[in-house]
Design a protein around this motif. Structure first.
Motif, PDB file in Angstrom:
ATOM      1  N   MET A 176     -65.401 -21.174 -25.493  1.00 10.75           N
ATOM      2  CA  MET A 176     -66.405 -20.911 -24.475  1.00 10.75           C
ATOM      3  C   MET A 176     -67.770 -20.470 -25.005  1.00 10.75           C
ATOM      4  N   VAL A 177     -67.814 -19.894 -26.181  1.00 12.96           N
ATOM      5  CA  VAL A 177     -69.072 -19.336 -26.713  1.00 12.96           C
ATOM      6  C   VAL A 177     -69.267 -19.782 -28.161  1.00 12.96           C
ATOM      7  N   PRO A 178     -70.524 -19.747 -28.658  1.00 16.90           N
ATOM      8  CA  PRO A 178     -70.793 -20.224 -30.019  1.00 16.90           C
ATOM      9  C   PRO A 178     -70.590 -19.167 -31.093  1.00 16.90           C
ATOM     10  N   PHE A 179     -69.845 -18.108 -30.781  1.00 21.07           N
ATOM     11  CA  PHE A 179     -69.639 -17.043 -31.759  1.00 21.07           C
ATOM     12  C   PHE A 179     -68.189 -16.587 -31.713  1.00 21.07           C
ATOM     13  N   VAL A 180     -67.807 -15.810 -32.711  1.00 18.75           N
ATOM     14  CA  VAL A 180     -66.497 -15.150 -32.718  1.00 18.75           C
ATOM     15  C   VAL A 180     -66.719 -13.676 -33.039  1.00 18.75           C
ATOM     16  N   GLN A 181     -65.824 -12.860 -32.558  1.00 21.11           N
ATOM     17  CA  GLN A 181     -65.857 -11.440 -32.902  1.00 21.11           C
ATOM     18  C   GLN A 181     -64.866 -11.231 -34.042  1.00 21.11           C
ATOM     19  N   GLU A 182     -65.387 -10.864 -35.184  1.00 18.15           N
ATOM     20  CA  GLU A 182     -64.574 -10.773 -36.393  1.00 18.15           C
ATOM     21  C   GLU A 182     -64.168  -9.322 -36.658  1.00 18.15           C
ATOM     22  N   PHE A 183     -62.871  -9.120 -36.823  1.00 16.25           N
ATOM     23  CA  PHE A 183     -62.356  -7.799 -37.190  1.00 16.25           C
ATOM     24  C   PHE A 183     -61.855  -7.872 -38.629  1.00 16.25           C
ATOM     25  N   GLU A 184     -62.545  -7.172 -39.517  1.00 18.16           N
ATOM     26  CA  GLU A 184     -62.243  -7.225 -40.947  1.00 18.16           C
ATOM     27  C   GLU A 184     -61.583  -5.918 -41.382  1.00 18.16           C
ATOM     28  N   PHE A 185     -60.526  -6.062 -42.180  1.00 25.15           N
ATOM     29  CA  PHE A 185     -59.756  -4.901 -42.614  1.00 25.15           C
ATOM     30  C   PHE A 185     -59.564  -4.911 -44.133  1.00 25.15           C
ATOM     31  N   LYS A 186     -59.656  -3.743 -44.728  1.00 24.07           N
ATOM     32  CA  LYS A 186     -59.355  -3.554 -46.138  1.00 24.07           C
ATOM     33  C   LYS A 186     -58.006  -2.853 -46.257  1.00 24.07           C
ATOM     34  N   PRO A 187     -57.154  -3.298 -47.202  1.00 25.98           N
ATOM     35  CA  PRO A 187     -55.847  -2.648 -47.361  1.00 25.98           C
ATOM     36  C   PRO A 187     -55.978  -1.318 -48.111  1.00 25.98           C
ATOM     37  N   THR A 188     -55.258  -0.322 -47.655  1.00 26.05           N
ATOM     38  CA  THR A 188     -55.248   0.972 -48.350  1.00 26.05           C
ATOM     39  C   THR A 188     -53.819   1.387 -48.707  1.00 26.05           C
ATOM     40  N   GLY A 189     -52.847   0.568 -48.295  1.00 29.94           N
ATOM     41  CA  GLY A 189     -51.449   0.928 -48.532  1.00 29.94           C
ATOM     42  C   GLY A 189     -50.706  -0.104 -49.330  1.00 29.94           C
ATOM     43  N   GLN A 190     -49.643  -0.637 -48.751  1.00 26.96           N
ATOM     44  CA  GLN A 190     -48.710  -1.489 -49.472  1.00 26.96           C
ATOM     45  C   GLN A 190     -49.325  -2.790 -49.977  1.00 26.96           C
ATOM     46  N   PHE A 191     -50.392  -3.290 -49.342  1.00 25.45           N
ATOM     47  CA  PHE A 191     -50.982  -4.572 -49.748  1.00 25.45           C
ATOM     48  C   PHE A 191     -52.223  -4.392 -50.630  1.00 25.45           C
ATOM     49  N   ARG A 192     -52.472  -3.178 -51.068  1.00 25.01           N
ATOM     50  CA  ARG A 192     -53.710  -2.903 -51.794  1.00 25.01           C
ATOM     51  C   ARG A 192     -53.832  -3.712 -53.082  1.00 25.01           C
ATOM     52  N   SER A 193     -52.721  -3.936 -53.765  1.00 21.24           N
ATOM     53  CA  SER A 193     -52.764  -4.663 -55.043  1.00 21.24           C
ATOM     54  C   SER A 193     -52.716  -6.175 -54.863  1.00 21.24           C
ATOM     55  N   GLU A 208     -58.841 -10.771 -42.000  1.00 24.20           N
ATOM     56  CA  GLU A 208     -59.786 -10.887 -40.896  1.00 24.20           C
ATOM     57  C   GLU A 208     -59.054 -11.477 -39.694  1.00 24.20           C
ATOM     58  N   LEU A 209     -59.288 -10.877 -38.525  1.00 24.23           N
ATOM     59  CA  LEU A 209     -58.627 -11.329 -37.313  1.00 24.23           C
ATOM     60  C   LEU A 209     -59.663 -11.747 -36.271  1.00 24.23           C
ATOM     61  N   ILE A 210     -59.408 -12.884 -35.636  1.00 21.44           N
ATOM     62  CA  ILE A 210     -60.236 -13.376 -34.534  1.00 21.44           C
ATOM     63  C   ILE A 210     -59.302 -13.628 -33.353  1.00 21.44           C
ATOM     64  N   PHE A 211     -59.681 -13.113 -32.179  1.00 20.77           N
ATOM     65  CA  PHE A 211     -58.832 -13.225 -30.994  1.00 20.77           C
ATOM     66  C   PHE A 211     -59.487 -14.111 -29.944  1.00 20.77           C
ATOM     67  N   ASP A 212     -58.671 -14.943 -29.339  1.00 22.06           N
ATOM     68  CA  ASP A 212     -59.108 -15.753 -28.200  1.00 22.06           C
ATOM     69  C   ASP A 212     -58.206 -15.386 -27.031  1.00 22.06           C
ATOM     70  N   VAL A 213     -58.719 -14.525 -26.163  1.00 28.03           N
ATOM     71  CA  VAL A 213     -57.934 -14.005 -25.049  1.00 28.03           C
ATOM     72  C   VAL A 213     -58.008 -14.972 -23.870  1.00 28.03           C
ATOM     73  N   HIS A 214     -56.887 -15.173 -23.205  1.00 36.68           N
ATOM     74  CA  HIS A 214     -56.840 -16.040 -22.029  1.00 36.68           C
ATOM     75  C   HIS A 214     -55.769 -15.503 -21.086  1.00 36.68           C
ATOM     76  N   PRO A 215     -55.676 -16.029 -19.857  1.00 37.42           N
ATOM     77  CA  PRO A 215     -54.728 -15.464 -18.884  1.00 37.42           C
ATOM     78  C   PRO A 215     -53.279 -15.418 -19.354  1.00 37.42           C
TER      79      PRO A 215
END
Length: 255
Positions: free
Chosen positions: A168-185, A191-198
């Motif tokens: 619907m739109v020409p952009f995405v809302q990007e959620f970026e995460f850095k690992p601090t625990g088990q996946f750190r190495s 990065e997560l992008i969500f497309d919400v719908h009914p």
């Protein structure tokens, strides 16, 4: 006559103020309230009262970012209306927040703009900040990411220009995460992008693996270390505990 002339330049003209019953709503939810109009020093004919939801996103070009405005939805509250000097009117409104609205996060905002369309005059306007809450499924996913030891990167939640990803739109809302625990190495970030719908939410996850060898360093330089995973979650089944971790490990297992 002088007052009408001045009102055409916005001096002593009618004023508009949107008053929300509740300034928070979920995607697909409703905003309700009243549009308050106060006449100025002269009688004015209003051809329509309009409202629209909008947000802003960034577009990168030539090593610089520019901010752009995107209208998410527009609404017409009323048509032809005559407002006399000093007269006050209040009109109820009810509008739906579209599913493709970005959630309010960090500096990412959604705004409600209200205006009076007056011929041959400056349109009076009013702008309010609206808080778009995360869809319940998105809130569960974000909570699971944080429970796995990931933390939001600087600028996470910002809307960025990306074509052909969102419907619907020409952009995405990007959620970026850095690992601090088990996946750190093993990971640089996800990065997560969500497309919400009914029916639920579609998720695009980008997994950026950490370079562990000379080959890995070259792959990282060429962005070949980034892997994408798409999956959907429907509202009936909800978020399955451990699903995100399973999908990240599937990417890591690809080598």
């Amino acid at each position: 006559m002088l007052n009408k002339f001045l009102a055409s330049f916005g001096i002593g003209a009618a004023k508009v103020d949107a008053r929300l019953s509740e300034s928070r709503a979920y995607p697909g939810g409703e905003l309700q309230g009243e549009v308050h109009i106060e006449g100025g020093n002269a009688e004015q004919s209003i051809s329509q009262i309009y409202m629209y939801l909008y947000t802003e996103y960034y577009k990168e070009a030539n090593d610089s970012k520019t901010k752009h405005k995107e209208i998410l939805a527009s609404y017409r509250v009323a048509d032809s209306l005559l407002i006399k000097p000093g007269e006050k009117k209040a009109l109820p409104f009810q509008l739906r927040v579209p599913y493709h609205s970005p959630m309010s996060f960090g500096r990412q905002n959604v705004y409600l703009s209200t205006g009076l369309d007056i011929d041959m005059a400056v349109d009076p306007k009013d702008t309010d900040v609206v808080t778009v809450l995360p869809d319940p499924l998105v809130a569960q996913l974000l909570a699971e990411v944080e429970s796995m030891g990931f933390r939001h990167s600087h600028g996470s939640g910002t809307c960025e220009y990306k074509k052909h990803i969102h419907r619907m739109v020409p952009f995405v809302q990007e959620f970026e995460f850095k690992p601090t625990g088990q996946f750190r190495s093993e990971l640089d970030e996800i990065e997560l992008i969500f497309d919400v719908h009914p029916e639920g939410v579609d998720v695009l996850m980008q997994v950026d693996k950490r370079a562990a060898s000379l080959r890995g360093i070259f792959e990282e330089m060429l962005d070949l270390d980034e892997h994408y995973v798409r999956f959907s979650i429907n509202r009936q089944s909800g978020v399955v505990p451990g699903e995100l971790e399973m999908r990240i490990r599937q990417v890591l297992a690809r080598g």
